[in-house]
Design an enzyme around this catalytic site. Sequence first.
Site, short mmCIF file in Angstrom:
data_model
loop_
_atom_site.label_atom_id
_atom_site.label_comp_id
_atom_site.label_asym_id
_atom_site.label_seq_id
_atom_site.Cartn_x
_atom_site.Cartn_y
_atom_site.Cartn_z
N PRO A 165 1.16 0.33 -13.73
CA PRO A 165 1.24 1.18 -14.90
C PRO A 165 2.64 1.72 -15.07
O PRO A 165 3.22 2.29 -14.16
CB PRO A 165 0.25 2.31 -14.59
N GLU A 166 3.16 1.57 -16.26
CA GLU A 166 4.35 2.30 -16.65
C GLU A 166 3.88 3.48 -17.49
O GLU A 166 2.68 3.73 -17.60
CB GLU A 166 5.30 1.39 -17.43
N HIS A 217 -12.16 -1.82 -3.35
CA HIS A 217 -10.95 -1.08 -3.70
C HIS A 217 -11.19 0.13 -4.59
O HIS A 217 -10.25 0.69 -5.14
CB HIS A 217 -9.91 -2.00 -4.37
N ARG A 222 -3.63 -2.36 -4.25
CA ARG A 222 -2.44 -2.37 -3.40
C ARG A 222 -2.19 -1.05 -2.69
O ARG A 222 -1.35 -0.97 -1.80
CB ARG A 222 -1.21 -2.75 -4.23
N ARG A 227 29.64 5.85 -14.22
CA ARG A 227 28.66 5.09 -13.44
C ARG A 227 28.91 3.58 -13.59
O ARG A 227 29.02 3.06 -14.69
CB ARG A 227 27.23 5.42 -13.88
#
Length: 270
Positions: free
Chosen positions: A2-3, A91, A110, A151
């Site tokens: 998920p973002e 899970h 995971r 940067r």
Amino acid sequence: MPELPEVETTCRGIAPHVLHRKVTKVVVREPRLRWPVPERLHQLLAGSRFISVSRRAKYLLLETDHGTLMVHLGMSGSLRILPATTPPMFHDHIDILLDDGRCLRYHDPRRFGSFHWLGASRLHPLLDHLGPEPLSEDFTGKYLYGRSRGRRIPVKQFVMDGKIIVGVGNIYANEALFMSGIHPIRAAGRIGQARYEALVDAIKTVLGDAIAQGGTTLRDFVGGDGAPGYFAQQLRVYGREGQPCRICQQVLKEIRQGGRSTVLCTRCQR
DNA sequence: CGCTGACCCTGACGGC
DNA sequence: TGCCGTCAGGGTCAGC
């Protein structure tokens, strides 16, 4: 997994079912997540009532009258609302049973996700030093331009740094850089303010569109109601290496940056 | 301080 | 068919 759009989709999906509900019981079948799930989770939550459900970066904040539960979905986590009698699948690590006969169920093959208890302060070290929300007014081209001066880090890794801006993961970083015509390897400090304005516009657009589509389901993401997201079919570059650019037909190229895959059009992105 | 790489874990997939 | 290496949406941490 998920973002930000997927976390936001989860937040919106579970909020109406969780809000004002009282927790009757917590069942932890597998406490070994990214960090160990607090052993006292049942004692902390049982009897508490949820009074708000929100999101900060990719963290879900479930506030109760006794403290706040902070959940991260990691790479493969999902939260669903189900009848409490639904048998757990492989899970399905944690159930938070509610007083209306349903439960909030956490699934994460995971186990890169996490559960933290914040207490009344709502503070946690993981929430310190986070950059602004990408969909907020604080996130502007001027801001990114200022933070990027000096940067040398490639711009893609720069916008994926949560200290700079939260919620931009690998999929949407690829998409936003393509949309704004910026080469992902270009040093962050060598991009002008006008191009950062375009990049910020692209990030806001792609995240907003993805939220509107219920997120991106690549394999296993489901929202709070169990439905997949539909943004995958609108991806412009992510996962399309070897296929033609939708703008110029040039074959999209894949490279690796910081151990993650980057897909770009070398003609459209400079 | 800035940056790189290793690491946490399971599952899917491709090559042989 | 099966074994092995590689890779996957995230984030932290050690080390240079």
